[in-house]
Design a protein around this motif. Structure first.
Motif, PDB file in Angstrom:
ATOM      1  N   ARG A   1       0.813  -1.206   0.000  1.00  0.00           N
ATOM      2  CA  ARG A   1       0.000   0.000   0.000  1.00  0.00           C
ATOM      3  C   ARG A   1       0.853   1.265   0.000  1.00  0.00           C
ATOM      4  NH1 ARG A   1      -2.280   2.606   4.308  1.00  0.00           N
ATOM      5  NH2 ARG A   1      -2.036   0.824   5.716  1.00  0.00           N
ATOM      6  N   LEU A   2       1.911   1.235   0.785  1.00  0.00           N
ATOM      7  CA  LEU A   2       2.779   2.405   0.881  1.00  0.00           C
ATOM      8  C   LEU A   2       3.808   2.466  -0.242  1.00  0.00           C
ATOM      9  CD1 LEU A   2       1.368   3.051   3.386  1.00  0.00           C
ATOM     10  CD2 LEU A   2       3.471   2.802   4.697  1.00  0.00           C
ATOM     11  N   GLU A   3       3.807   1.475  -1.090  1.00  0.00           N
ATOM     12  CA  GLU A   3       4.811   1.371  -2.147  1.00  0.00           C
ATOM     13  C   GLU A   3       6.207   1.530  -1.557  1.00  0.00           C
ATOM     14  OE1 GLU A   3       4.045   4.034  -5.283  1.00  0.00           O
ATOM     15  OE2 GLU A   3       2.056   3.246  -5.727  1.00  0.00           O
ATOM     16  N   TYR A   4       6.366   0.894  -0.423  1.00  0.00           N
ATOM     17  CA  TYR A   4       7.650   1.014   0.258  1.00  0.00           C
ATOM     18  C   TYR A   4       8.735   0.230  -0.464  1.00  0.00           C
ATOM     19  CZ  TYR A   4      11.322  -0.176   3.567  1.00  0.00           C
ATOM     20  OH  TYR A   4      12.525  -0.385   4.160  1.00  0.00           O
ATOM     21  N   SER A   5       9.880   0.870  -0.611  1.00  0.00           N
ATOM     22  CA  SER A   5      11.024   0.094  -1.101  1.00  0.00           C
ATOM     23  C   SER A   5      12.241   0.541  -0.293  1.00  0.00           C
ATOM     24  CB  SER A   5      11.211   0.310  -2.594  1.00  0.00           C
ATOM     25  OG  SER A   5      12.222   1.223  -2.843  1.00  0.00           O
ATOM     26  N   PRO A   6      12.963  -0.427   0.225  1.00  0.00           N
ATOM     27  CA  PRO A   6      14.047  -0.136   1.165  1.00  0.00           C
ATOM     28  C   PRO A   6      15.110   0.772   0.559  1.00  0.00           C
ATOM     29  CG  PRO A   6      13.670  -2.508   0.973  1.00  0.00           C
ATOM     30  CD  PRO A   6      12.873  -1.849  -0.101  1.00  0.00           C
ATOM     31  N   ASN A   7      15.626   1.627   1.364  1.00  0.00           N
ATOM     32  CA  ASN A   7      16.691   2.528   0.942  1.00  0.00           C
ATOM     33  C   ASN A   7      18.009   1.748   0.882  1.00  0.00           C
ATOM     34  OD1 ASN A   7      19.019   4.215   1.374  1.00  0.00           O
ATOM     35  ND2 ASN A   7      17.586   5.896   1.634  1.00  0.00           N
ATOM     36  N   GLN A   8      18.544   1.694  -0.337  1.00  0.00           N
ATOM     37  CA  GLN A   8      19.740   0.874  -0.532  1.00  0.00           C
ATOM     38  C   GLN A   8      20.957   1.400   0.225  1.00  0.00           C
ATOM     39  OE1 GLN A   8      19.858  -2.101  -1.748  1.00  0.00           O
ATOM     40  NE2 GLN A   8      17.681  -1.994  -2.233  1.00  0.00           N
ATOM     41  N   SER A   9      21.074   2.698   0.318  1.00  0.00           N
ATOM     42  CA  SER A   9      22.241   3.247   1.017  1.00  0.00           C
ATOM     43  C   SER A   9      22.215   2.833   2.482  1.00  0.00           C
ATOM     44  CB  SER A   9      22.251   4.770   0.930  1.00  0.00           C
ATOM     45  OG  SER A   9      22.248   5.171  -0.413  1.00  0.00           O
ATOM     46  N   ALA A  10      21.060   2.928   3.088  1.00  0.00           N
ATOM     47  CA  ALA A  10      20.934   2.570   4.497  1.00  0.00           C
ATOM     48  C   ALA A  10      21.262   1.092   4.673  1.00  0.00           C
ATOM     49  CB  ALA A  10      19.523   2.851   4.982  1.00  0.00           C
ATOM     50  N   ARG A  11      20.736   0.314   3.768  1.00  0.00           N
ATOM     51  CA  ARG A  11      20.977  -1.109   3.780  1.00  0.00           C
ATOM     52  C   ARG A  11      22.488  -1.405   3.666  1.00  0.00           C
ATOM     53  NH1 ARG A  11      19.057  -5.847   0.840  1.00  0.00           N
ATOM     54  NH2 ARG A  11      17.365  -6.567   2.165  1.00  0.00           N
ATOM     55  N   SER A  12      23.102  -0.772   2.715  1.00  0.00           N
ATOM     56  CA  SER A  12      24.527  -1.005   2.503  1.00  0.00           C
ATOM     57  C   SER A  12      25.325  -0.591   3.725  1.00  0.00           C
ATOM     58  CB  SER A  12      25.036  -0.179   1.320  1.00  0.00           C
ATOM     59  OG  SER A  12      24.237  -0.385   0.199  1.00  0.00           O
ATOM     60  N   LEU A  13      24.972   0.554   4.253  1.00  0.00           N
ATOM     61  CA  LEU A  13      25.718   1.039   5.414  1.00  0.00           C
ATOM     62  C   LEU A  13      25.613   0.048   6.564  1.00  0.00           C
ATOM     63  CD1 LEU A  13      27.268   3.098   7.034  1.00  0.00           C
ATOM     64  CD2 LEU A  13      25.116   4.278   7.514  1.00  0.00           C
ATOM     65  N   SER A  14      24.416  -0.391   6.779  1.00  0.00           N
ATOM     66  CA  SER A  14      24.181  -1.291   7.897  1.00  0.00           C
ATOM     67  C   SER A  14      24.850  -2.660   7.690  1.00  0.00           C
ATOM     68  CB  SER A  14      22.679  -1.462   8.078  1.00  0.00           C
ATOM     69  OG  SER A  14      22.396  -2.284   9.155  1.00  0.00           O
ATOM     70  N   MET A  15      24.809  -3.129   6.489  1.00  0.00           N
ATOM     71  CA  MET A  15      25.345  -4.464   6.234  1.00  0.00           C
ATOM     72  C   MET A  15      26.804  -4.451   5.820  1.00  0.00           C
ATOM     73  SD  MET A  15      22.241  -6.646   4.707  1.00  0.00           S
ATOM     74  CE  MET A  15      22.405  -6.224   2.997  1.00  0.00           C
ATOM     75  N   GLY A  16      27.295  -3.281   5.525  1.00  0.00           N
ATOM     76  CA  GLY A  16      28.685  -3.207   5.107  1.00  0.00           C
ATOM     77  C   GLY A  16      28.920  -3.715   3.705  1.00  0.00           C
ATOM     78  N   ARG A  17      27.861  -3.793   2.932  1.00  0.00           N
ATOM     79  CA  ARG A  17      28.037  -4.202   1.535  1.00  0.00           C
ATOM     80  C   ARG A  17      26.845  -3.793   0.685  1.00  0.00           C
ATOM     81  NH1 ARG A  17      30.003  -8.853   1.887  1.00  0.00           N
ATOM     82  NH2 ARG A  17      30.024  -9.074  -0.334  1.00  0.00           N
ATOM     83  N   THR A  18      27.154  -3.655  -0.577  1.00  0.00           N
ATOM     84  CA  THR A  18      26.166  -3.248  -1.560  1.00  0.00           C
ATOM     85  C   THR A  18      25.455  -4.476  -2.095  1.00  0.00           C
ATOM     86  OG1 THR A  18      27.430  -1.317  -2.214  1.00  0.00           O
ATOM     87  CG2 THR A  18      26.111  -2.346  -3.912  1.00  0.00           C
ATOM     88  N   ASP A  19      24.320  -4.313  -2.744  1.00  0.00           N
ATOM     89  CA  ASP A  19      23.769  -5.505  -3.386  1.00  0.00           C
ATOM     90  C   ASP A  19      23.925  -5.431  -4.898  1.00  0.00           C
ATOM     91  OD1 ASP A  19      21.675  -3.995  -4.308  1.00  0.00           O
ATOM     92  OD2 ASP A  19      20.262  -5.648  -4.069  1.00  0.00           O
ATOM     93  N   ALA A  20      24.823  -4.566  -5.325  1.00  0.00           N
ATOM     94  CA  ALA A  20      25.067  -4.406  -6.757  1.00  0.00           C
ATOM     95  C   ALA A  20      25.962  -5.520  -7.300  1.00  0.00           C
ATOM     96  CB  ALA A  20      25.728  -3.057  -7.014  1.00  0.00           C
ATOM     97  N   ILE A  21      26.027  -5.583  -8.599  1.00  0.00           N
ATOM     98  CA  ILE A  21      26.968  -6.496  -9.235  1.00  0.00           C
ATOM     99  C   ILE A  21      27.926  -5.646 -10.050  1.00  0.00           C
ATOM    100  CG2 ILE A  21      27.239  -8.223 -11.048  1.00  0.00           C
ATOM    101  CD1 ILE A  21      24.740  -9.543 -10.019  1.00  0.00           C
ATOM    102  N   CYS A  22      29.196  -5.906  -9.838  1.00  0.00           N
ATOM    103  CA  CYS A  22      30.208  -5.143 -10.543  1.00  0.00           C
ATOM    104  C   CYS A  22      30.747  -5.970 -11.709  1.00  0.00           C
ATOM    105  CB  CYS A  22      31.336  -4.792  -9.581  1.00  0.00           C
ATOM    106  SG  CYS A  22      32.708  -3.964 -10.368  1.00  0.00           S
ATOM    107  N   VAL A  23      30.836  -5.349 -12.849  1.00  0.00           N
ATOM    108  CA  VAL A  23      31.403  -6.023 -14.012  1.00  0.00           C
ATOM    109  C   VAL A  23      32.760  -5.391 -14.308  1.00  0.00           C
ATOM    110  CG1 VAL A  23      31.074  -6.678 -16.411  1.00  0.00           C
ATOM    111  CG2 VAL A  23      29.096  -6.386 -14.940  1.00  0.00           C
TER     112      VAL A  23
END
Lengths: 330, 330
Positions: B42-64
């Motif tokens: 309903r809120l169209e919530y999508s997690p903030n990636q920066s916050a996620r990365s900061l907290s987890m110490g890693r990005t969820d991106a893929i580097c080529v």
DNA sequence: ATCCGTTCTGGAAGCGGTTCCAGAATGCTC
DNA sequence: GAGCATTCTGGAACCGCTTCCAGAACGGAT
């Protein structure tokens, strides 16, 4: 990994001060700055980008948005972009959008999510509201190969290019000139084929020549389609003596089709393409050249200066015809 | 933009719970989960990636990571990678490293900085210690066109390919076969040319044929260099009747050089390339085909399943010679 | 010496997630 | 119905940065 706190402690200052010297916007006493800089050096400190992004609400990456990677011209432009962006040290993210849905999704992710510092749009038309979204999200944008209102764009004049190609054929004595291009109505709204056709029509009209409607063939993008369209052109009673293909990719299809028809180029029929992609010289295709790689470099340079705070203007690129062996005098 | 707190409040749960349903690893009571999911929707919530990365110490991106973009084969592989990665919805970042310094810098940025979830290495050899760094930084890695110890790799057998090409020429009656390839010692340590030459030597030896050292020419990468090397080959007293070029790019240089020498292919001299890049069919080049685009797709798929937690094996790809018009019987 | 305006600086609050811990709720056994 | 193990859950602490605010330090004017 050292954090800003380590640096602050080690330099005997507060974290705010360290942040200030890193970002260099606000003033810091020269000797304090020097001391902090030294500690940063010694600790090999480099700021955590995620933390930075979280705090500032934006990334410092540059996003490159393309309609597809498989197109030779888009690809060449991308190479130029990447080349020019390399020195900036910024992260480059790639998004490809080959349907309107993917495009909208990409834009949504950009303005509502990653919020990159800059956006480089290659060849992909964007709506006014999209551009407004980008602006209000403060994503600096530069476009290549597509004129976006209010966005600095690196482009060629496709209408003039169409004229140029047509005039080239006219100058060589051709009067019956066919046109093979993309459909006007495309989901992603590409305009270049349409504009090149406009140029073609203008050149013909300027020479006092009419154009039979059957001489103009368009279809969905692709070499195979060009193949089919050419077949139609060739089976006309009085078939054209020359064909202007709206892009090199189409021209290759035209060439194949002509060969399949048992005719030879340029003896039986002349062909001119547009773009001058990497392949063109190998095939000997005469083509209207636009600087593809260069456009990417220039676009990226423009984006970089935009991020630096200096305004940039549109960059017009010029067109020339590269004579090879698919056009002969008539 | 809604935050996780908004969702928590709205669903009448704690933020921890919301986080748990998002990540789906830990167990949450089914109805709680459903309730949270509904609010997210309903809120169209999508997690903030920066916050996620900061907290987890890693990005969820893929580097080529690629050595350069301008190479047709690397480019084709990249296209495959991007194609396969598209559906994953992950951010794709591109890094090009065409010198050892840039390579090391890229690796440093990856392990010490952005920490992407996955790394896709195309064609670029990496040292054991680099691989160890990657592993300890928990960056899942897959390699394409280069065998990295301990890393799932999508590769062809270049030695076998060299043999294949050479045997093809031998089968057509050629005995005096020249080789044009890249130098063994390259800054980035590419091995394919060397391996293909090994295959060439083996095939010759297996047929009981010796190889005159002057028949083997190597130089720094590039078409122009191939041009020069070929000139040397052609001015030999008993010049070869066929040339095996270690890559199509080199083969194009060979072809140019042969033409410049006033000789014709395949009448005077046969040429076979390697890779079967997009250009090859246009030039009519006979070449050992390896599935470039496909390799990218497979590599990306492997990386995705690695990230999913399923182990993956090396993926061997097979080679075939595509007969066109640059080789004739002798 | 006092006062005021500048310039500089320390550090708390906040960005939006994840994770850990303690406590609540539940179900089971005896 | 008490006791205990198990499952679920709330929320504080933390990730590393930026920014804002209040106060320190300093110089000049009175």
């Amino acid at each position: 990994m050292a954090t800003i706190l380590d640096v602050a402690r080690e330099a005997g200052v507060g974290v705010g001060t360290v942040s200030r010297v890193i970002n260099g916007r606000e003033r810091v006493a020269p000797d304090t700055r020097a001391r902090v800089l030294k500690v940063i050096e010694r600790l090999e400190y480099s700021p955590n980008q995620s933390a930075r992004s979280l705090s500032m609400g934006r990334t410092d990456a540059i996003c490159v948005l393309v309609p597809f990677l498989t197109s030779a011209s888009v690809n060449a432009r991308l190479q130029g972009v990447v080349e020019a962006l390399r020195s900036s040290g910024r992260e480059v993210t790639l998004r490809v959008a080959d349907t309107p849905e993917q495009r909208d999704q990409a834009i949504a992710a950009i303005v509502g999510g990653s919020k990159p510092a800059g956006l480089m749009v290659i060849s992909l038309p964007l709506s006014e509201v999209t551009i407004a979204e980008l602006r209000s999200a403060e994503v600096s944008t530069v476009a290549i190969d597509v004129a976006l209102p209010g966005v600095p764009s690196v482009t060629v004049d496709d209408v003039a290019g169409g004229k140029l190609a047509t005039q080239y054929l006219l100058d060589r004595g051709h009067r019956a000139i066919g046109f093979v291009g993309d459909d006007d109505e495309q989901k992603l709204g590409f305009r270049s084929s349409t504009n090149r056709r406009l140029g073609y029509l203008q050149a013909m009209a300027d020479s006092g020549l009419g154009v039979q409607p059957e001489y103009i063939k368009t279809g969905p993008f692709g070499r195979e389609v060009a193949h089919r369209l050419t077949r139609e052109l060739l089976s006309l009673e009085d078939r054209p003596t020359a064909i202007f293909a709206a892009s090199d990719t189409l021209a290759f299809g035209v060439l194949e089709s002509v060969a399949a028809h048992g005719l030879s180029v340029p003896e039986d029929i002349s062909v001119i393409g547009f773009d001058d992609v990497e392949l063109a010289p190998y095939v000997g295709l005469t083509s209207v050249r636009q600087p593809l790689f260069e456009s990417g470099k220039l676009g990226a340079a423009a984006l970089l200066s935009l991020l630096d705070g200096t305004d940039v203007d549109d960059v017009p690129l010029s067109l020339t015809v590269v004579e090879r062996s698919t056009v002969s005098d008539r």
